[in-house]
Each structure stands twice: as structure tokens, then as C-alpha cells.
Design an enzyme around this catalytic site. Structure first.
Site, PDB file in Angstrom:
ATOM      1  N   ASP A  33       0.623  -1.138  -0.060  1.00 39.04           N
ATOM      2  CA  ASP A  33       0.039  -0.140  -0.032  1.00 39.04           C
ATOM      3  C   ASP A  33       1.010   1.336  -0.118  1.00 39.04           C
ATOM      4  OD1 ASP A  33      -3.284   0.600   1.043  1.00 39.04           O
ATOM      5  OD2 ASP A  33      -1.631   2.257   1.102  1.00 39.04           O
ATOM      6  N   ILE A  34       0.490   1.998  -0.819  1.00 38.22           N
ATOM      7  CA  ILE A  34       1.306   3.460  -0.945  1.00 38.22           C
ATOM      8  C   ILE A  34       1.090   4.365   0.134  1.00 38.22           C
ATOM      9  CG2 ILE A  34      -0.481   5.026  -1.852  1.00 38.22           C
ATOM     10  CD1 ILE A  34       1.733   5.717  -4.095  1.00 38.22           C
ATOM     11  N   ASN A  89     -12.736  -2.930   2.613  1.00 39.32           N
ATOM     12  CA  ASN A  89     -13.874  -2.114   2.814  1.00 39.32           C
ATOM     13  C   ASN A  89     -14.748  -2.126   1.183  1.00 39.32           C
ATOM     14  OD1 ASN A  89     -12.725  -1.138   4.933  1.00 39.32           O
ATOM     15  ND2 ASN A  89     -11.224   0.122   3.615  1.00 39.32           N
ATOM     16  N   GLY A  95     -16.119   2.785   3.573  1.00 38.40           N
ATOM     17  CA  GLY A  95     -14.829   3.534   3.576  1.00 38.40           C
ATOM     18  C   GLY A  95     -13.904   3.097   2.254  1.00 38.40           C
ATOM     19  N   GLN A  96     -14.825   2.639   1.307  1.00 37.61           N
ATOM     20  CA  GLN A  96     -13.999   2.137   0.100  1.00 37.61           C
ATOM     21  C   GLN A  96     -13.518   3.583  -0.791  1.00 37.61           C
ATOM     22  OE1 GLN A  96     -15.860  -0.730  -2.363  1.00 37.61           O
ATOM     23  NE2 GLN A  96     -13.982  -1.152  -3.435  1.00 37.61           N
ATOM     24  N   HIS A 102     -10.298  -5.396  -3.201  1.00 35.12           N
ATOM     25  CA  HIS A 102      -8.792  -5.437  -2.692  1.00 35.12           C
ATOM     26  C   HIS A 102      -8.891  -5.702  -1.221  1.00 35.12           C
ATOM     27  CE1 HIS A 102      -9.784  -1.297  -2.313  1.00 35.12           C
ATOM     28  NE2 HIS A 102      -9.235  -1.186  -1.167  1.00 35.12           N
ATOM     29  N   HIS A 104      -6.772  -5.574   2.418  1.00 35.04           N
ATOM     30  CA  HIS A 104      -5.666  -4.995   3.031  1.00 35.04           C
ATOM     31  C   HIS A 104      -5.225  -6.042   3.781  1.00 35.04           C
ATOM     32  CE1 HIS A 104      -6.722  -0.447   2.356  1.00 35.04           C
ATOM     33  NE2 HIS A 104      -7.799  -1.285   2.035  1.00 35.04           N
TER      34      HIS A 104
HETATM   35  P1  AMP Z   1      -9.853   1.349   0.097  1.00 32.94           P
HETATM   36  O1  AMP Z   1     -10.269   2.721   1.081  1.00 32.94           O
HETATM   37  O2  AMP Z   1     -10.106   0.017   1.085  1.00 32.94           O
HETATM   38  O3  AMP Z   1     -10.284   1.659  -0.966  1.00 32.94           O
HETATM   39  O4  AMP Z   1      -8.384   1.492   0.160  1.00 32.94           O
HETATM   40  C1  AMP Z   1      -7.479   1.997  -0.719  1.00 32.94           C
HETATM   41  C2  AMP Z   1      -6.105   1.842  -0.566  1.00 32.94           C
HETATM   42  O5  AMP Z   1      -5.282   2.019  -1.617  1.00 32.94           O
HETATM   43  C3  AMP Z   1      -5.644   2.914   0.472  1.00 32.94           C
HETATM   44  O6  AMP Z   1      -5.110   2.240   1.538  1.00 32.94           O
HETATM   45  C4  AMP Z   1      -4.566   3.513  -0.355  1.00 32.94           C
HETATM   46  O7  AMP Z   1      -3.299   3.742   0.427  1.00 32.94           O
HETATM   47  C5  AMP Z   1      -3.902   2.541  -1.572  1.00 32.94           C
HETATM   48  N1  AMP Z   1      -3.602   3.094  -2.729  1.00 32.94           N
HETATM   49  C6  AMP Z   1      -4.000   4.271  -3.224  1.00 32.94           C
HETATM   50  N2  AMP Z   1      -3.370   4.439  -4.485  1.00 32.94           N
HETATM   51  C7  AMP Z   1      -2.350   3.538  -4.454  1.00 32.94           C
HETATM   52  C8  AMP Z   1      -1.255   2.965  -5.477  1.00 32.94           C
HETATM   53  N3  AMP Z   1      -0.849   3.861  -6.293  1.00 32.94           N
HETATM   54  N4  AMP Z   1      -0.600   2.012  -4.874  1.00 32.94           N
HETATM   55  C9  AMP Z   1      -0.875   1.266  -3.889  1.00 32.94           C
HETATM   56  N5  AMP Z   1      -1.562   1.565  -2.981  1.00 32.94           N
HETATM   57  C10 AMP Z   1      -2.445   2.682  -3.419  1.00 32.94           C
END
Ligand code: AMP
Ligand code: ZN
Length: 115
Positions: A33-34, A89, A95-96, A102, A104
Site C-alpha cells: 500500500d502506498i 472495505n 470507506g472504500q 482489494h 488489505h
Molecule cells: P480502500 O479505502 O479500501 O479503497 O483502500 C484503498 C487503498 O489503496 C488505500 O489504503 C490507499 O493508500 C491505497 N492506494 C491508493 N493508490 C495506491 C497506489 N498507487 N499504490 C498502492 N496503494 C495505493
């Protein structure tokens, strides 16, 4: 395999955007995760575009099973030995933020930034 050209994670799957990849097979990709909440925070995504958990049907059970089985394997490989947290999520109230399914998977010593 369905692909949404406007989807961030489809672009990562296609190699059009960079990621710190930790695992790949024919149906799944996992990457860091970024904005990690924990010392280790990876996302496991199906390569096919499925927007969210509420779009799943019975035909996706093996895919979700593969995601669930991959999580502990990745944590072991990344040195997580004291437990981990898995989160999916779904939708606005869930909270998506990224509408490509995906999981986490977070671990490592606490305290964590979030979660
Ligand atoms: P969600 O709120 O469950 O949709 O989580 C989306 C997740 O994607 C968040 O934890 C972000 O930090 C992560 N994210 C967004 N852009 C990227 C990216 N380019 N590379 C890796 N993770 C990312
Ligand atoms: Zn997608």
C-alpha cells in the site's frame, strides 16, 4: 478478463502504473500500500476488474478463497510473526476509496498509524 481503463488498480495490474509488487500469479496481484497504516501493509487484488465485494457471485468463491489463503503466506514471507489484520472495505459507508476489489493485509509491531 475484464479490465476498466479508468481504474487505478487495473492500471497497476496492467503495468501502466508502478507498484511495489510482492506476489503475482495468473489471477492475483499483491503489492505494498502506498500509504501504509502498519509496518507491513499489502493489498491483494484480483487481476480481473471487480469493483467491490457486493458485486461478487458464487462463481467468485475460488478467487476469494485464493485471496484469503494468500494473506498468511505473504505475511510469513514478509516476516510478520505476531498476527495480522485483514480488511475489505465495500462502498461509501464501508470507506472504500478505490473501486477495484482489494484485501488489505496489515501486520508488524504496534503502534500502527491507523487500524
Ligand atoms: P480502500 O479505502 O479500501 O479503497 O483502500 C484503498 C487503498 O489503496 C488505500 O489504503 C490507499 O493508500 C491505497 N492506494 C491508493 N493508490 C495506491 C497506489 N498507487 N499504490 C498502492 N496503494 C495505493
Ligand atoms: Zn479495476
Amino acid at each position: 478478463m475484464s479490465h476498466d481503463p479508468n481504474c487505478l488498480f487495473c492500471k497497476i495490474v496492467a503495468g501502466q502504473l508502478p507498484s511495489r509488487k510482492v506476489y503475482e500469479d495468473e489471477s492475483l496481484l499483491a503489492f505494498h500500500d502506498i500509504h501504509p497504516w502498519a509496518p507491513v501493509h499489502v493489498l491483494i487484488v484480483p487481476k480481473q476488474h471487480i469493483a467491490m465485494m457486493s458485486d461478487l457471485g458464487p462463481e467468485h468463491a475460488p478467487l476469494l478463497g485464493a485471496m484469503a489463503v494468500l494473506a498468511p503466506k505473504l505475511m510469513r514471507e514478509l516476516g510478520v510473526t505476531n498476527g495480522f489484520r485483514t480488511v475489505i472495505n465495500t462502498g461509501p459507508d464501508g470507506g472504500q476509496e478505490v473501486y477495484h476489489l482489494h484485501m488489505h493485509v496489515m501486520g508488524g509491531p504496534r503502534p500502527w498509524l491507523k487500524g
